[in-house]
Design an enzyme around this catalytic site. Structure first.
Site, short mmCIF file in Angstrom:
data_model
loop_
_atom_site.label_atom_id
_atom_site.label_comp_id
_atom_site.label_asym_id
_atom_site.label_seq_id
_atom_site.Cartn_x
_atom_site.Cartn_y
_atom_site.Cartn_z
CE LYS A 114 -22.29 -50.51 6.19
NZ LYS A 114 -22.22 -51.37 5.04
CE LYS A 196 -22.01 -45.29 1.61
NZ LYS A 196 -21.84 -46.06 0.40
CE LYS A 199 -22.03 -52.59 -4.05
NZ LYS A 199 -21.27 -52.48 -2.82
P1 ATP Z 1 -22.62 -51.23 1.18
O1 ATP Z 1 -23.92 -50.54 1.05
O2 ATP Z 1 -22.75 -52.71 1.20
O3 ATP Z 1 -21.77 -50.70 2.31
P2 ATP Z 1 -21.54 -49.56 -0.82
O4 ATP Z 1 -22.21 -49.53 -2.15
O5 ATP Z 1 -21.78 -48.46 0.11
O6 ATP Z 1 -21.83 -50.93 -0.15
P3 ATP Z 1 -18.86 -50.48 -1.76
O7 ATP Z 1 -19.38 -51.36 -2.80
O8 ATP Z 1 -18.00 -51.20 -0.83
O9 ATP Z 1 -19.95 -49.60 -0.96
O10 ATP Z 1 -18.04 -49.29 -2.40
C1 ATP Z 1 -17.29 -49.36 -3.57
C2 ATP Z 1 -16.82 -47.96 -3.91
O11 ATP Z 1 -17.95 -47.13 -4.19
C3 ATP Z 1 -16.06 -47.29 -2.76
O12 ATP Z 1 -14.97 -46.57 -3.30
C4 ATP Z 1 -17.07 -46.34 -2.17
O13 ATP Z 1 -16.47 -45.20 -1.58
C5 ATP Z 1 -17.87 -45.93 -3.42
N1 ATP Z 1 -19.23 -45.52 -3.05
C6 ATP Z 1 -20.15 -46.26 -2.40
N2 ATP Z 1 -21.30 -45.58 -2.24
C7 ATP Z 1 -21.09 -44.35 -2.82
C8 ATP Z 1 -21.90 -43.20 -2.99
N3 ATP Z 1 -23.15 -43.16 -2.55
N4 ATP Z 1 -21.37 -42.13 -3.63
C9 ATP Z 1 -20.10 -42.17 -4.10
N5 ATP Z 1 -19.27 -43.23 -3.97
C10 ATP Z 1 -19.76 -44.33 -3.35
#
Ligand code: ATP
Ligand code: LTN
Length: 329
Positions: A114, A196, A199
């Site tokens: 990041k 991955k 959001k």
């Molecule tokens: P950002 O993009 O802002 O970093 P994010 O969607 O990647 O957000 P969080 O909302 O903080 O991540 O994650 C909440 C939960 O969802 C965490 O347990 C994370 O490991 C899981 N998670 C996030 N993205 C994935 C994915 N692509 N596949 C599986 N699990 C995910």
């Protein structure tokens, strides 16, 4: 009191929650709710480590709480709350930051990813945020932390911080374990299956939102990046088709073999169409409950007040012990 193991997990209100969040985390939280004593937290203070819009953050927090309830988090059985409503999180984060070697933080791959290209102007919070995450977990003396694959390293850091603290100041924290479910723990972006699903990645065709309409879901899958081969098989060298099959596998409950057999002689178009329908069907009841819940804003207000109250009791107890251990009382 209960003899169930305690769970803590968090999710960032950093944008629209997506299928990766659901399959990698939320779905497992819901499924195991009876087995554990649960604390689930919308971690708004983690969402401010990168540039953001305050109005949007406010909206995202409420949206995410409603989505979690709509997904099946039952506030009778789980404490659901917003991080900033319990000030002990930031208090403990500071105390842990003072006990965390810089090298431990610089090693975190999420920080490296990041902060790329930002040089010395990168926000300090992006570096120190795993200490805040450790505080989230340790404050509740959680034994189990169910997360997607990307968070394993941060939970392991929380373990290290807890261990170091206990040996410096005496037994204070439960040392937590990450729990990562195999299938669905890493859902990839539809527009780029080597990244991955996230959001905070821009791109209309990157993530499937949990609140996306069926037509939008179908369209996103129809545009999903695959490859130029024909056969529909799980293959680590073909991340696009493997990602689609994996999503199917989690939702349909079919085995790898059954899925591959199902698509023999069929094309990517067939897989994408079937998957779009399957995902839309799985999300329909969630969307229905979300609509009902958000009809009356007071319902959400009540959930938030009750959640913060319950969380504060445990957080306050831990902080008393920590302040004592560290000589701050
Ligand atoms: P950002 O993009 O802002 O970093 P994010 O969607 O990647 O957000 P969080 O909302 O903080 O991540 O994650 C909440 C939960 O969802 C965490 O347990 C994370 O490991 C899981 N998670 C996030 N993205 C994935 C994915 N692509 N596949 C599986 N699990 C995910
Ligand atoms: N850092 C996590 C979100 C998060 C979390 C937590 C997860 C914050 N605090 C405590 C589990 C336990 C992320 O970026 N996905």
């Amino acid at each position: 009191m209960t003899d169930k193991l305690r769970v803590f997990s968090g999710i960032k209100p950093s944008g629209d929650p997506h299928l990766g969040n659901y399959l990698g985390a939320i779905r497992n939280w819901v499924a195991d709710q009876e087995r554990y004593e649960n604390f689930f937290c919308v971690v708004d203070q983690h969402a401010i480590t990168v540039p953001y819009d305050p109005e949007e953050l406010r909206r995202n927090v409420r949206q995410l709480v409603a989505v979690l309830v709509a997904c099946g988090i039952d506030t009778e059985r789980s404490v659901l709350f917003v991080q900033s409503h319990v000030p002990e999180h930031t208090e403990l984060a500071w105390l842990l930051t003072c006990n965390t070697p810089l090298g431990w933080l610089q090693r975190m791959t999420q920080f490296k990813d990041k902060s790329v290209g930002q040089g010395e102007s990168v926000g300090t919070g992006l570096l120190t945020y795993p200490a805040l995450m450790a505080a989230d977990i340790l404050l509740y003396q959680a034994a189990v932390v169910p997360v997607g694959d990307d968070q394993k390293q941060h939970v392991e850091l929380a373990r290290d911080i807890a261990g170091r603290f206990n040996s410096l100041y005496g037994e204070t924290f439960v040392v937590p374990e990450p729990v990562i479910r195999g299938v669905g723990a890493r859902v990839m972006g539809l527009d780029d299956p080597t990244r991955k699903m996230s959001k905070s990645v821009a791109g209309q065709f990157h993530a499937v939102g949990l609140l996306d309409e069926p037509k939008v879901i179908q369209k996103k899958f129809s545009r999903a990046v695959t490859d130029s081969q024909q056969e529909i098989l799980f293959d680590d060298n073909r991340p696009g088709v493997t990602n689609l099959l994996t999503i199917h596998q989690v939702l349909s409950g079919l085995t790898k073999e059954e899925l591959e057999a199902r698509f023999v002689g069929k094309g990517y178009g067939d897989l994408k169409k079937e998957l779009g329908a399957l995902v839309a069907e799985a999300l329909a009841p969630i969307q229905q409950r979300y609509a009902e819940l958000t009809d009356d804003p007071q319902v959400l207000d009540r959930i938030l007040v009750a959640g913060a109250e319950q969380a504060s009791v445990v957080a306050g107890q831990t902080m008393e012990r920590v302040r004592q251990s560290m000589g701050l009382r």
